[in-house]
Design a protein around this motif. Structure first.
Motif, PDB file in Angstrom:
ATOM      1  N   GLU A   1       3.674   6.381  -2.899  1.00  0.00           N
ATOM      2  CA  GLU A   1       4.644   6.548  -3.044  1.00  0.00           C
ATOM      3  C   GLU A   1       4.774   6.944  -4.884  1.00  0.00           C
ATOM      4  OE1 GLU A   1       8.173   4.464  -1.024  1.00  0.00           O
ATOM      5  OE2 GLU A   1       7.788   5.324   0.412  1.00  0.00           O
ATOM      6  N   LYS A   2       4.549   5.591  -5.742  1.00  0.00           N
ATOM      7  CA  LYS A   2       4.264   5.826  -6.561  1.00  0.00           C
ATOM      8  C   LYS A   2       3.862   6.755  -7.160  1.00  0.00           C
ATOM      9  CE  LYS A   2       4.407   2.975 -10.529  1.00  0.00           C
ATOM     10  NZ  LYS A   2       3.640   0.992 -11.776  1.00  0.00           N
ATOM     11  N   LYS A   3       2.415   6.927  -6.983  1.00  0.00           N
ATOM     12  CA  LYS A   3       1.382   7.705  -6.614  1.00  0.00           C
ATOM     13  C   LYS A   3       2.277   9.155  -7.297  1.00  0.00           C
ATOM     14  CE  LYS A   3      -2.924   6.906  -6.200  1.00  0.00           C
ATOM     15  NZ  LYS A   3      -4.409   6.791  -5.784  1.00  0.00           N
ATOM     16  N   ALA A   4       2.816   9.535  -5.911  1.00  0.00           N
ATOM     17  CA  ALA A   4       3.406  10.884  -5.317  1.00  0.00           C
ATOM     18  C   ALA A   4       4.309  11.147  -6.695  1.00  0.00           C
ATOM     19  CB  ALA A   4       3.673  10.706  -3.622  1.00  0.00           C
ATOM     20  N   ARG A   5       5.437  10.550  -6.369  1.00  0.00           N
ATOM     21  CA  ARG A   5       6.310  10.739  -7.392  1.00  0.00           C
ATOM     22  C   ARG A   5       5.919  11.227  -9.144  1.00  0.00           C
ATOM     23  NH1 ARG A   5       8.522   5.594  -5.053  1.00  0.00           N
ATOM     24  NH2 ARG A   5       8.116   4.942  -7.097  1.00  0.00           N
ATOM     25  N   ALA A   6       4.171   9.976  -9.290  1.00  0.00           N
ATOM     26  CA  ALA A   6       3.878  10.674 -10.146  1.00  0.00           C
ATOM     27  C   ALA A   6       2.963  11.629 -10.808  1.00  0.00           C
ATOM     28  CB  ALA A   6       2.930   9.273 -11.069  1.00  0.00           C
ATOM     29  N   GLU A   7       3.077  11.915  -9.309  1.00  0.00           N
ATOM     30  CA  GLU A   7       2.252  13.937  -9.352  1.00  0.00           C
ATOM     31  C   GLU A   7       3.368  14.649  -9.408  1.00  0.00           C
ATOM     32  OE1 GLU A   7      -0.593  16.193  -9.303  1.00  0.00           O
ATOM     33  OE2 GLU A   7      -1.475  14.155  -9.327  1.00  0.00           O
ATOM     34  N   LYS A   8       4.252  14.555  -8.585  1.00  0.00           N
ATOM     35  CA  LYS A   8       5.102  15.463  -8.812  1.00  0.00           C
ATOM     36  C   LYS A   8       5.967  15.535  -9.720  1.00  0.00           C
ATOM     37  CE  LYS A   8       9.931  16.116  -6.379  1.00  0.00           C
ATOM     38  NZ  LYS A   8      10.720  15.524  -5.561  1.00  0.00           N
ATOM     39  N   LYS A   9       6.106  14.372 -11.484  1.00  0.00           N
ATOM     40  CA  LYS A   9       6.743  14.030 -11.930  1.00  0.00           C
ATOM     41  C   LYS A   9       5.760  15.380 -13.862  1.00  0.00           C
ATOM     42  CE  LYS A   9       9.048  11.783 -15.739  1.00  0.00           C
ATOM     43  NZ  LYS A   9       9.274  10.559 -15.964  1.00  0.00           N
TER      44      LYS A   9
ATOM     45  N   GLU B   1       0.741  -1.570  -0.344  1.00  0.00           N
ATOM     46  CA  GLU B   1       0.091  -0.232  -0.098  1.00  0.00           C
ATOM     47  C   GLU B   1       1.632   1.144   0.108  1.00  0.00           C
ATOM     48  OE1 GLU B   1      -2.161  -0.355   4.021  1.00  0.00           O
ATOM     49  OE2 GLU B   1      -3.628  -1.945   2.993  1.00  0.00           O
ATOM     50  N   LEU B   2       2.144   1.038   0.920  1.00  0.00           N
ATOM     51  CA  LEU B   2       2.689   2.752   0.984  1.00  0.00           C
ATOM     52  C   LEU B   2       3.799   2.754  -0.317  1.00  0.00           C
ATOM     53  CD1 LEU B   2       4.241   1.716   4.710  1.00  0.00           C
ATOM     54  CD2 LEU B   2       2.604   3.983   3.915  1.00  0.00           C
ATOM     55  N   GLU B   3       3.589   1.103  -0.747  1.00  0.00           N
ATOM     56  CA  GLU B   3       4.372   1.726  -2.128  1.00  0.00           C
ATOM     57  C   GLU B   3       3.525   2.422  -3.570  1.00  0.00           C
ATOM     58  OE1 GLU B   3       6.727  -1.639  -4.067  1.00  0.00           O
ATOM     59  OE2 GLU B   3       7.652  -2.001  -1.552  1.00  0.00           O
ATOM     60  N   LYS B   4       2.082   1.719  -3.401  1.00  0.00           N
ATOM     61  CA  LYS B   4       1.545   2.283  -4.120  1.00  0.00           C
ATOM     62  C   LYS B   4       1.076   4.080  -3.847  1.00  0.00           C
ATOM     63  CE  LYS B   4      -1.624  -1.684  -5.600  1.00  0.00           C
ATOM     64  NZ  LYS B   4      -2.896  -2.508  -5.508  1.00  0.00           N
TER      65      LYS B   4
END
Length: 87
Positions: free
Chosen positions: A56-64, A51-54
């Motif tokens: 974080e992945k969503k946050a990285r995509a949003e930041k990008k 769940e945490l990895e999902k």
């Protein structure tokens, strides 16, 4: 991502572990062995890590996505070059 420990977990996540162990105890109708307790704990921790990895992945995509700023302007060499040339 490194493996989470009990110290890294929040109260609600610790409660999830205790609930999972209690459910197993109730299903088996006896107290659990150490290996069964650890197996239940590892299963819940693995689920929490996914769940945490999902997230974080969503946050990285949003930041990008926020980092990229489309522009209609083309590259201009005159803006980058010095007016008197390079010294």
């Amino acid at each position: 991502m490194k493996k989470l420990t009990l110290k890294d977990l929040t109260e609600s996540q610790l409660q999830q572990i205790k609930m999972k162990q209690a459910q197993l105890k109730r299903e088996l109708g006896r107290s659990l062995t150490n290996s069964e307790l650890n197996k239940a704990k590892e299963d819940v921790i693995a689920q929490i890590m996914k769940e945490l990895e999902k997230e974080e992945k969503k946050a990285r995509a949003e930041k990008k996505k926020d980092k990229f700023v489309p522009s209609d302007e083309t590259f201009s060499w005159s803006k980058k070059n010095h007016s008197r040339g390079v010294r």
